[in-house]
Design an enzyme around this catalytic site. Structure first.
Site, mmCIF file in Angstrom:
data_model
loop_
_atom_site.group_PDB
_atom_site.id
_atom_site.type_symbol
_atom_site.label_atom_id
_atom_site.label_comp_id
_atom_site.label_asym_id
_atom_site.label_seq_id
_atom_site.Cartn_x
_atom_site.Cartn_y
_atom_site.Cartn_z
ATOM 1 C CB ALA A 75 10.727 -44.188 17.464
ATOM 2 C CE1 TYR B 113 10.824 -52.810 22.387
ATOM 3 C CE2 TYR B 113 11.981 -51.198 23.738
ATOM 4 C CZ TYR B 113 11.117 -52.267 23.629
ATOM 5 O OH TYR B 113 10.530 -52.789 24.759
ATOM 6 C CB SER C 70 9.680 -50.047 26.658
ATOM 7 O OG SER C 70 11.041 -50.099 27.040
ATOM 8 C CE LYS D 67 7.481 -51.789 23.039
ATOM 9 N NZ LYS D 67 6.280 -52.623 23.203
ATOM 10 C CB VAL E 50 -2.149 -59.011 15.941
ATOM 11 C CG1 VAL E 50 -2.877 -60.266 16.385
ATOM 12 C CG2 VAL E 50 -0.899 -58.774 16.776
ATOM 13 C CB SER F 178 4.132 -68.145 23.128
ATOM 14 O OG SER F 178 5.093 -67.327 22.494
ATOM 15 N NE ARG F 179 10.566 -66.120 24.446
ATOM 16 C CZ ARG F 179 11.700 -66.406 23.792
ATOM 17 N NH1 ARG F 179 11.695 -66.450 22.463
ATOM 18 N NH2 ARG F 179 12.804 -66.662 24.441
ATOM 19 C CB ILE G 82 11.516 -57.056 32.919
ATOM 20 C CG1 ILE G 82 10.821 -55.704 33.162
ATOM 21 C CG2 ILE G 82 10.717 -58.208 33.527
ATOM 22 C CD1 ILE G 82 10.644 -55.329 34.621
ATOM 23 C CG ASN H 128 3.218 -58.696 26.153
ATOM 24 O OD1 ASN H 128 3.907 -58.038 26.930
ATOM 25 N ND2 ASN H 128 3.614 -59.878 25.680
#
Length: 254
Positions: A162, A160, A147, A164, A70, A20-21, A193, A97
């Site tokens: 760990a 985060y 990432s 990724k 999900v 959505s974004r 980004i 994603n």
């Protein structure tokens, strides 16, 4: 930097989580512009989701956006069935994603926050990859959004980082497993980004810092990440699997 590489996905169906974004929304737009039907998912923000539907309304019934967590096993079969009900064909392209990032001090990181981050960032892609392989008919492709944090570590978000890092390993495992049924599995690891998750003031700070930290002396943009994803999804990458493609301006060269 808004151009889209020329691909034709011949009306294949893609499932994009976190659609959505930001990067997810850009991936959806580029896939739709490349003759793909796209089912996107979002977790909670109905207002942002409705704006996404409006922004991509030019693609009419080729784009559907559905609220779904999900990381919950029961939702996985439902979301794949939803695509078949809508278009009569199974999902053959999967982009994992969706992700969450909360920064803070390590000594204040709770076990609950750790579990939540790994649930969204790792459990979700695992369940979806498993479900994807079970329902695949013919060839298929998975792209996981990792990432640079998973490659370099992160003192402000070790949960985060760990998750990724583990996602890159999962990507390689699924590449081996999926090869037996015609499924390729790769990852994309973005660096800094520009997205709407940053406030204007924080984004200005990061842009200035990037000049000294990143070899290409700038932050990247969503379209540059999306182009990497579309390449890996396309037949142009037909002999690539188990790979992590860095899109980071040179901040990590491993």
């Amino acid at each position: 930097m808004s151009c889209v590489a020329s691909y034709n996905f011949e009306s294949r169906i893609a499932l994009v989580t976190g659609a959505s974004r930001g990067i997810g929304k850009r991936i959806c737009r580029d896939l739709l512009s490349s003759n793909c039907r796209v089912l996107g998912t979002f977790a909670s923000n109905e207002e942002v989701a409705e704006q996404c539907r409006i922004d991509l309304s030019e693609f009419e019934d080729n784009f559907l956006l559905k609220k779904s967590d999900v990381a919950l096993k029961d939702n996985v079969a439902i979301i794949f069935d939803y695509a078949v009900e809508a278009w009569g064909d199974p999902v053959s392209l999967l982009v994992n994603n969706a992700g969450i990032l909360e920064q803070g001090d390590f000594d204040l990181l709770s076990a609950e926050a750790w579990d939540t981050t790994l649930g969204v960032n790792l459990r979700g892609p695992f369940l979806l990859s498993q479900g994807f392989i079970r329902q695949i008919s013919g060839s298929g492709v998975i792209v996981n959004m990792s990432s640079v944090g998973g490659q370099m570590g992160g003192e402000k978000a070790p949960d985060y980082a760990a998750s990724k890092a583990a996602l890159i390993s999962l990507t390689k495992s699924v590449a081996r497993i999926g090869s037996k049924v015609g499924v390729r599995s790769n990852a994309v690891a973005p660096g800094w980004i520009e997205t709407d998750i940053f406030t204007d003031s924080r984004l200005a700070e990061l842009k200035e810092e990037a000049k000294n930290v990143i070899p290409l002396q700038r932050m990247g943009c969503s379209s540059e990440v999306a182009r990497a994803v579309l390449f890996l999804l396309s037949d142009e990458a037909s002999y690539i699997t188990g790979h992590c493609l860095n899109v980071n301006g040179g901040i990590y060269l491993g």
